[in-house]
Design a protein around this motif. Structure first.
Motif, PDB file in Angstrom:
ATOM      1  N   VAL A  71       0.841  -1.185   0.000  1.00 41.58           N
ATOM      2  CA  VAL A  71       0.000   0.000   0.000  1.00 41.58           C
ATOM      3  C   VAL A  71       0.882   1.243   0.000  1.00 41.58           C
ATOM      4  O   VAL A  71       1.782   1.375   0.814  1.00 41.58           O
ATOM      5  CB  VAL A  71      -0.911   0.030   1.231  1.00 41.58           C
ATOM      6  CG1 VAL A  71      -1.755   1.283   1.240  1.00 41.58           C
ATOM      7  CG2 VAL A  71      -1.778  -1.204   1.254  1.00 41.58           C
ATOM      8  N   ILE A  97       0.856   5.575  -0.338  1.00 37.87           N
ATOM      9  CA  ILE A  97       0.198   6.847  -0.577  1.00 37.87           C
ATOM     10  C   ILE A  97       1.232   7.860  -1.032  1.00 37.87           C
ATOM     11  O   ILE A  97       1.107   9.045  -0.819  1.00 37.87           O
ATOM     12  CB  ILE A  97      -0.603   7.376   0.631  1.00 37.87           C
ATOM     13  CG1 ILE A  97       0.212   7.249   1.900  1.00 37.87           C
ATOM     14  CG2 ILE A  97      -1.915   6.704   0.755  1.00 37.87           C
ATOM     15  CD1 ILE A  97      -0.531   7.777   3.106  1.00 37.87           C
ATOM     16  N   VAL A 116       3.133   2.184   4.825  1.00 36.14           N
ATOM     17  CA  VAL A 116       2.274   3.227   4.249  1.00 36.14           C
ATOM     18  C   VAL A 116       2.783   4.606   4.671  1.00 36.14           C
ATOM     19  O   VAL A 116       2.908   5.524   3.854  1.00 36.14           O
ATOM     20  CB  VAL A 116       0.814   3.062   4.731  1.00 36.14           C
ATOM     21  CG1 VAL A 116      -0.054   4.159   4.151  1.00 36.14           C
ATOM     22  CG2 VAL A 116       0.271   1.711   4.332  1.00 36.14           C
ATOM     23  N   LEU A 117       3.105   4.706   5.961  1.00 39.71           N
ATOM     24  CA  LEU A 117       3.564   5.998   6.463  1.00 39.71           C
ATOM     25  C   LEU A 117       4.901   6.379   5.858  1.00 39.71           C
ATOM     26  O   LEU A 117       5.171   7.547   5.614  1.00 39.71           O
ATOM     27  CB  LEU A 117       3.642   5.954   7.982  1.00 39.71           C
ATOM     28  CG  LEU A 117       2.258   5.876   8.602  1.00 39.71           C
ATOM     29  CD1 LEU A 117       2.352   5.469  10.054  1.00 39.71           C
ATOM     30  CD2 LEU A 117       1.548   7.205   8.462  1.00 39.71           C
ATOM     31  N   MET A 160       4.260   7.988   2.715  1.00 44.06           N
ATOM     32  CA  MET A 160       3.757   9.340   2.904  1.00 44.06           C
ATOM     33  C   MET A 160       4.903  10.304   3.208  1.00 44.06           C
ATOM     34  O   MET A 160       4.973  11.408   2.658  1.00 44.06           O
ATOM     35  CB  MET A 160       2.739   9.362   4.040  1.00 44.06           C
ATOM     36  CG  MET A 160       2.107  10.707   4.267  1.00 44.06           C
ATOM     37  SD  MET A 160       0.636  10.549   5.269  1.00 44.06           S
ATOM     38  CE  MET A 160       1.147  11.366   6.726  1.00 44.06           C
ATOM     39  N   ALA A 161       5.821   9.871   4.058  1.00 46.20           N
ATOM     40  CA  ALA A 161       6.984  10.699   4.372  1.00 46.20           C
ATOM     41  C   ALA A 161       7.758  10.990   3.088  1.00 46.20           C
ATOM     42  O   ALA A 161       8.168  12.120   2.820  1.00 46.20           O
ATOM     43  CB  ALA A 161       7.876   9.987   5.383  1.00 46.20           C
ATOM     44  N   LEU A 162       7.890   9.956   2.299  1.00 50.25           N
ATOM     45  CA  LEU A 162       8.612  10.094   1.041  1.00 50.25           C
ATOM     46  C   LEU A 162       7.943  11.122   0.140  1.00 50.25           C
ATOM     47  O   LEU A 162       8.614  11.909  -0.530  1.00 50.25           O
ATOM     48  CB  LEU A 162       8.614   8.742   0.360  1.00 50.25           C
ATOM     49  CG  LEU A 162       9.754   8.644  -0.578  1.00 50.25           C
ATOM     50  CD1 LEU A 162      10.944   8.105   0.159  1.00 50.25           C
ATOM     51  CD2 LEU A 162       9.379   7.794  -1.743  1.00 50.25           C
ATOM     52  N   ILE A 195      -3.861  10.505  -3.058  1.00 47.77           N
ATOM     53  CA  ILE A 195      -5.082   9.891  -2.536  1.00 47.77           C
ATOM     54  C   ILE A 195      -6.054   9.580  -3.665  1.00 47.77           C
ATOM     55  O   ILE A 195      -6.735   8.566  -3.667  1.00 47.77           O
ATOM     56  CB  ILE A 195      -5.710  10.822  -1.480  1.00 47.77           C
ATOM     57  CG1 ILE A 195      -4.866  10.766  -0.203  1.00 47.77           C
ATOM     58  CG2 ILE A 195      -7.140  10.435  -1.205  1.00 47.77           C
ATOM     59  CD1 ILE A 195      -5.295  11.745   0.849  1.00 47.77           C
ATOM     60  N   ILE A 237      -5.425   6.260  -5.074  1.00 44.15           N
ATOM     61  CA  ILE A 237      -5.943   5.177  -4.226  1.00 44.15           C
ATOM     62  C   ILE A 237      -7.448   5.049  -4.417  1.00 44.15           C
ATOM     63  O   ILE A 237      -7.982   3.953  -4.569  1.00 44.15           O
ATOM     64  CB  ILE A 237      -5.626   5.439  -2.743  1.00 44.15           C
ATOM     65  CG1 ILE A 237      -4.121   5.587  -2.558  1.00 44.15           C
ATOM     66  CG2 ILE A 237      -6.148   4.312  -1.886  1.00 44.15           C
ATOM     67  CD1 ILE A 237      -3.719   5.890  -1.134  1.00 44.15           C
TER      68      ILE A 237
END
Lengths: 375, 288, 269, 414
Positions: free
Chosen positions: A96, A98, A153-154, A157-159, A282, A285
């Protein structure tokens, strides 16, 4: 148990009688070609319909064409690349992410460096985007060696935030505050200077990418990806190096996303850092949720719905005009909000009642209607 | 200057910590990573607008109304959106919270319009001067209220039956079900608490700025906060929130406002790689 | 023939600790090439832990495992698989999103070399490997007597059938040794008979060695050449079935008393 | 076959369904299709289609949504008075969510899909920059932009006409007025601005304007989603400016003003036009708001003469936008719609895109209306509204107040 071969190696094909389903498949082949021909004809004729706003000379109203235009179709094709590649990663490889918008940004940056700064030809900068995307994908996949699930997943997101920061620094340092402007794309002497030309440039790319994803899943390592998604232990005890395979899948998926990013940048002629928001990630997704996780078709359908439905809804709201009563009035007055509301609700309803998305629901339906049909 | 940044960061971080705490409660109870936490906070600002400006309630009454409405909102959300997806894998659950935030944002814009609304609560607005350091009384109140809320929350968890049940349920769903605990009710309770905490944060942020759906992005800073602190850990959420507040202040003050995101997300990434369970979390989770 | 004459698997002083708990305590044994070796023991004896240590799912705290002359201690699972060892899982490990044929095809992974991109562009090697694997899968489905299930999804099949599919996938690996973790669990009597026949068939036809964990004593006594008995993570007996069956320590471990234990083994005698 | 691998079947099925839906919708209305009229430029027998784009649900909705409403209200009024040459003006508003791809889709839609005579809005300067090549190709005139990107007016583009006060003039008038009224020689100025494209641009103009007076300007960036402006105000304390210029959105400027007050930074400040809304003043409170102004080429209804504002107030009430009547963005939309109506009128009985461009490009002028300064387009300059004035807020009467006449501030603009 009587027909067991005594040799340890696989039997030659001609010795082996095809099983019943295989025979059925062969019989279905002519019909399949017919379908493909029809689909190809529709895809080739569609842009002309949207361009001329007419079918075979019959002029169509905007609402009859579902308020859809060619620019939108082209952007949808680009979004299909994003959704299909994310579905490959998330739906098929089980990772997953984001951070998918970040790969669009990577592609746009690669294209800016090669196309806008070095002045290399369009196709070269697309190849550069593919390579940069694959490299970035491997980097983005590295956390998957250590963490999984939500933590992974996080990390994506950081990336995302880190890449967007890099993009804005790059844009401000090397280009205008308004964004990075790209040169007119051309393939040799042939300039991509109209929506129609773009369509016929994008369509084969999108079809090829979808086919590539599809084929890869039907062969050794692609199938192994699905196996890893479904049961990591069993997959690794079948000899699959889960970690390396994941990185490969990440590179493959993000190369396509990065290509899409470069195409989008060229298509829009100028892009700026604000384009690559978390909302973009998002939306990809949302597309695969709407279309259906884990199938190429799901990505395609999801992108179509996500990009085309709002304009269809807006179009109908426009038609509704002053005609309707209370609810219609809210719709007309708050059109953008109602479109968002419908979209959010659509996603929620699909998640709750049809976790397989539209494609999954369609498959279930066909199974109900024709129980003998393919799974 | 450093002291000023640290103190302001602390005050601001307390609000983040409050929102992050709500987030952690929901996560702990149901393993739902709630991307709607930001918009729940926005709901707080608009609830305050409705209670004070539209209904003209006196402030103490307004506070009660806001908290009651928040609890109700949390319960309704849990019932309509989260319960049907219980037991589903990670992505659908994350996505439904995103869908929820899209829906709530659209509803707010339909009900209130897209223009930001000024809040007129009777929270203090003056300045507290401590030597060289100046703190806005509002920020300070926010921090104090946040700490009081956290305290109340701890007491609730430690000393009330409902709190104990919640903790037990979070530790082991199966055991809770076996011993006859109504897990659905517990989860609804967690959502109510999580929403209340977000909403209180939203009232303060709305008062510091305006009631606007754009506050959502500030609320989303609770996500890195909670991860840095440790997803499973209640004190971790608070410490994480404060850290994010302080990092934000220092990065904006000494480098550039734009650098804020990298200074929050690079540590987050490192944290995920080195110590994915966060500063205060339990080790067992999330490793390959 | 004694196992030690021609061992394919040699486990040496294997130890596994989880925190303070010792799941395996200095376990050593060998399994002979072409034989069926059974690992038995009461619940919690450490049988599955042993499997996991051998196949690289767990990293043993101490001890060595060598397989076909190669030291495989510390190998990751995929490397163990590539060395020629295949396994099934206690609670079934199929790929629910893949149909039966594709489940089997995954087993052929270690025989191929084509990558994602080769598959994506329909490279000649990928197609060749695919064709070979499909033929092999058809052959194995035929062998298992379930060719009509190729297109079925595993979730639609009864438990016994699913176990067969998992067995089929393991066969696809063309391994030199197959580890079966409770292959008969949850099966009906006729299904068990079929499974026993399958194991025998494979062993005799291909000379594959087996290491089996199983609770069904009659079955074990029937198919094994050699039995290793574990209790509380320690090996308490090791030898041919007839000998192990008589071992008082084994009988005591099983039921706490010799008489009751004898009753358990009676069916197999 | 693997669930994941079986794409072509479902794709095929989807195409089949889509095809069926398409043919159904065709059959349903084929009778009407024959009689369908298709004017190229959006001019019909009884109506003229005009496009408007703006962010109505994204991050800039707070200011662009009122602008669209103002535009629509003015056109309602025009239509109620009989339209233009017997035709009603039909406003097609597209929400572009502050998003470049959406802006592109909307523009191409206006070109051929739902053809319009011209369009207004386009409030995202990056998207606008990206669209310039497309505008040159598809030739739908953009009359009255909500923000004017540099690429749109330099070099002068016959198809693009500004409809908002420019950042350059905002900087010039703000700096000129404060330097003059505070009697400053070599002013020290600080510019707090968003760290996005328009903020950096505005800061550049501030640099220019301040340098011209021999002064210095300090750039202090702030993030769009900031929750606190302490670092910015500490930087202000450090810079000790004579006055402050603020570029931002409502939330950030509020933060800055409140933090300034908290630190006792009692220097005058002026903000860009977009921030001229009563809600900003109301939330910042009198103590911090009395020294805060914004510069604008538009006059909020409450600061304008009753006659000038009468139509706007009446129509806003009628359309249910009473709360917006004093919002500078609503006024801006209203004024631009007036500009559009005037241009269409002058384009004659049978207006076309070409005629419209001709009218505007050949020298077009609208006198100051009481709601805006005078608007001038020449073939060399399409910025339009170049004269601005500072405006403040009177907390006692809850009304905006201007500091004179637009003409008084013309001197600062060049």
């Amino acid at each position: 148990m009587t027909s067991v071969s005594t040799s340890r190696t696989a039997m030659p094909i001609d010795e082996f009688a095809p099983s019943a389903p295989a025979r059925q498949k062969a019989a279905a082949r002519p019909l399949r070609w017919l379908w493909l021909a029809v689909a190809a004809a529709v895809l080739v004729y569609l842009p002309f319909v949207l361009h001329d706003r007419a079918i075979l000379g019959y002029r169509l109203s905007n609402i009859q064409l579902l308020n859809v235009g060619l620019a939108q179709l082209n952007l949808t094709l680009i979004a299909v690349l994003g959704a299909v590649s994310l579905n490959y990663l998330t739906g098929c490889a089980g990772l997953v992410s984001i951070g998918h918008a970040a790969f669009f940004a990577v592609g746009a940056m690669a294209a800016a460096a090669t196309g806008a700064q070095l002045g290399l030809p369009f196709l070269v900068s697309l190849v550069a985007a593919l390579i940069a995307g694959a490299a970035a994908g491997v980097l983005a996949g590295l956390p998957s060696l250590r963490v999984r699930g939500l933590y992974f997943v996080l990390s994506t997101m950081a990336l995302h935030f880190i890449v967007v920061f890099a993009f804005s620094e790059y844009q401000y340092a090397a280009f205008d505050v308004f964004g990075i402007s790209y040169p007119q794309p051309a393939i040799g002497p042939f300039a991509l200077d109209s929506a129609l030309k773009w369509y016929f440039f994008l369509l084969p790319i999108v079809v090829l990418c979808c086919l590539a994803c599809n084929y890869s899943l039907k062969h050794r390592e692609g199938r192994a990806l699905l196996a890893v998604r479904d049961n990591e232990q069993a997959a690794s005890s079948s000899g699959i190096d889960v970690r390396v395979l994941r990185l490969k899948a990440f590179a493959f998926s993000s190369a396509i996303a990065s290509l899409a990013g470069a195409l989008q940048a060229y298509y829009l002629t100028t892009v700026s850092t604000e384009l690559y928001s978390l909302n973009l990630a998002i939306s990809f997704i949302a597309m695969i949720i709407i279309g259906g996780m884990g199938s190429i078709a799901g990505g395609v359908v999801g992108a179509l719905v996500w990009l085309l439905l709002p304009s269809v809804l807006t179009g109908f709201a426009g038609e509704l005009g002053a005609a309707g009563g209370g609810l219609a009035k809210i719709f007309v007055e708050h059109r953008p909000q109602v479109v968002n509301l419908i979209f959010g609700s659509l996603v929620a309803v699909l998640l709750i009642f049809a976790p397989g998305g539209i494609v999954g629901a369609a498959r279930k339906l066909t199974k109900l209607v024709r129980p003998g049909a393919e799974a | 200057m450093l002291v000023q940044f640290l103190l302001t960061g602390l005050a601001l971080g307390s609000i983040y910590g409050l929102v992050a705490l709500g987030f952690a409660v929901i996560y702990k109870a149901e393993r739902v990573f709630n991307f709607a936490q930001g918009i729940l906070m926005v709901c707080g600002a608009y609830l305050a607008y409705t209670a004070t400006t539209q209904l003209g309630l006196p402030f103490p009454v307004a506070v009660i109304v806001i908290i009651a409405a928040a609890a109700l909102l949390g319960i309704v959300i849990q019932f309509l959106f989260i319960r049907p997806l219980s037991g589903q894998p990670l992505l659908p659950v994350i996505m439904i919270t995103i869908a929820l935030s899209i829906i709530l944002k659209a509803l707010i814009e339909i009900l209130y319009g897209v223009q930001p609304k000024p809040l007129a609560t009777s929270l203090p607005t003056g300045v507290l001067i401590l030597g060289d350091v100046r703190l806005s009384q509002l920020n300070l109140t926010a921090a104090v209220v946040s700490w009081v809320c956290m305290g109340v929350f701890f007491a609730f968890f430690r000393f009330t039956k409902a709190g104990l049940l919640m903790r037990a349920t979070a530790d082991s769903h199966e055991a809770a079900i076996l011993s006859g605990v109504n897990v659905n009710r517990i989860n609804a309770g967690a959502w109510a608490i999580g929403t209340i905490l977000a909403v209180i944060g939203g009232v303060f942020l709305g008062q510091i700025q305006l009631a606007s759906t754009e506050l959502e992005h500030i609320g989303l800073l609770a996500l890195p906060a909670v991860v840095i602190g440790g997803l499973q850990s209640i004190p971790g959420a608070i410490v994480g929130g404060i850290l994010v507040g302080v990092i934000e202040q220092l990065a904006s003050g000494y480098i550039s406002p734009k650098a804020r995101d990298v200074f929050i997300y690079i540590p987050l990434l490192i944290m995920l790689l080195v110590r994915p369970w966060g500063l205060f979390g339990n080790r067992e989770l999330g490793r390959v | 023939m004694a196992a030690t004459d021609n061992p394919i698997l040699r486990v040496d002083g294997l130890q596994m600790r989880f925190g303070g708990l010792t799941a395996l305590d200095n376990v050593s044994f060998t399994a002979g090439e072409g034989e069926v070796t059974a690992v038995i023991g009461p619940n919690g004896a450490g049988k599955t832990t042993l499997f996991n240590c051998i196949t690289g799912m767990y990293r043993a705290s101490a001890g060595r495992v060598s397989f076909a002359g190669q030291d495989i201690s510390g190998f990751a699972p995929h490397r163990v698989a590539r060395a020629g060892m295949a396994r099934t899982f206690q609670n079934l490990a199929l790929f629910p999103g893949l149909n039966v044929r594709d489940n089997l095809l995954v087993g052929a992974y270690r025989h191929g070399a084509s990558g994602l991109i080769e598959g994506a562009v329909l490279g000649p090697r990928a197609r060749r490997e695919q064709a070979a694997a499909e033929d092999r899968a058809a052959e194995i489905l035929e062998f298992l007597g379930i060719p009509e299930l190729a297109e079925a999804m595993p979730g639609e099949l009864p438990y016994g059938r699913q176990k067969q599919v998992e067995f089929g996938r393991v066969l696809m690996q063309d391994a030199r040794m197959i580890l079966l973790d409770e292959p008969m669990a949850g099966m009906s009597r006729p299904e068990k008979t079929l499974m026993v026949a399958l194991i025998r068939n494979v062993r005799h036809r291909y000379g594959v060695s087996f290491l089996v964990v199983e609770h069904d004593m009659p079955v074990i006594m029937d198919i094994s050449d050699h039995i290793v008995v574990l209790d509380f993570g320690r090996k308490i007996a090791d030898g041919p079935p007839a000998k192990v069956q008589q071992d008082p320590a084994v009988i005591a471990a099983y039921l706490g008393s010799e008489e009751a234990g004898q009753a358990v083994f009676a069916g197999a005698a | 076959m693997a669930r994941c691998a079986d794409g072509t079947h479902a794709a095929r099925r989807f195409l089949a369904v889509a095809g069926a839906a398409l043919s159904l919708s065709l059959g349903f209305s084929s009778s009407q299709a024959l009689a369908f009229e298709s004017p190229q430029d959006g001019v019909y027998e009884d109506r003229i289609d005009w496009g408007v784009t703006g962010d109505m649900s994204g991050p800039a909705a707070g200011s662009q949504h009122p602008w669209v409403k103002g535009f629509q209200s003015r056109m309602h009024l025009v239509n109620e008075k009989g339209g233009i040459n017997g035709r009603q003006i039909n406003v097609l508003a597209e929400d572009t969510r502050y998003d470049a791809p959406s802006e592109r889709i909307a523009y191409e839609k206006f070109a051929s899909q739902t053809p319009v005579l011209g369009m207004s809005g386009m409030g995202n300067s990056s998207a606008q920059t990206a669209l310039v090549p497309m505008i040159n190709r598809l030739k739908v005139p953009v009359v009255g932009t909500y923000t004017t990107a540099k690429a749109s007016v330099e070099p002068t583009n016959p198809l693009i006409y500004g409809g908002f006060c420019g950042f350059k003039q905002m900087a010039q008038v703000g700096v000129g007025h404060f330097a003059n009224s505070l009697k400053l020689d070599k002013p020290k100025v600080a510019t707090v601005h968003l760290d996005v494209a328009s903020g950096v641009e505005f800061n550049g103009y501030m640099d220019e304007a301040v340098k011209k007076l021999g002064g210095t300007n300090v750039s202090i960036p702030i993030k769009v989603v900031a929750a606190d402006a302490t670092p910015q105000v500490l930087a202000l304390l450090d810079a000790k400016p004579d006055f402050v210029a603020i570029h931002g959105v409502a939330t950030t400027s509020l933060l800055v003003l409140k933090a300034m007050q908290q630190y006792g930074v009692d220097v005058p400040s002026f903000a860009i036009t977009y921030l001229g809304t009563p809600s900003v003043y109301q939330s910042v409170g009198e103590a911090a708001g009395k020294n805060y102004h914004f510069v604008s080429c538009f006059t909020p209804a409450s600061a304008a003469s009753p006659e000038a504002a009468a139509d706007l107030i009446a129509q806003a009430e009628k359309d249910g936008h009473g709360a917006l009547q004093d919002d500078i963005n609503f006024v801006a939309g209203w004024v631009v719609a007036g500009l559009v109506a005037e241009a269409i009128t002058e384009a004659g009985e049978e207006p076309t895109r070409e005629k419209l461009v001709e009218i505007l490009n050949d020298g077009f002028e609208l006198p100051a209306s009481g709601l805006s300064s005078k608007l001038v387009y020449t073939s060399k300059d399409h910025e339009g509204l170049k004269v601005l004035q500072p405006i403040g807020y009177d907390y006692a009467t809850k009304k905006f107040k201007s500091f004179g006449d637009y003409a008084d501030f013309e001197q600062y603009v060049n």
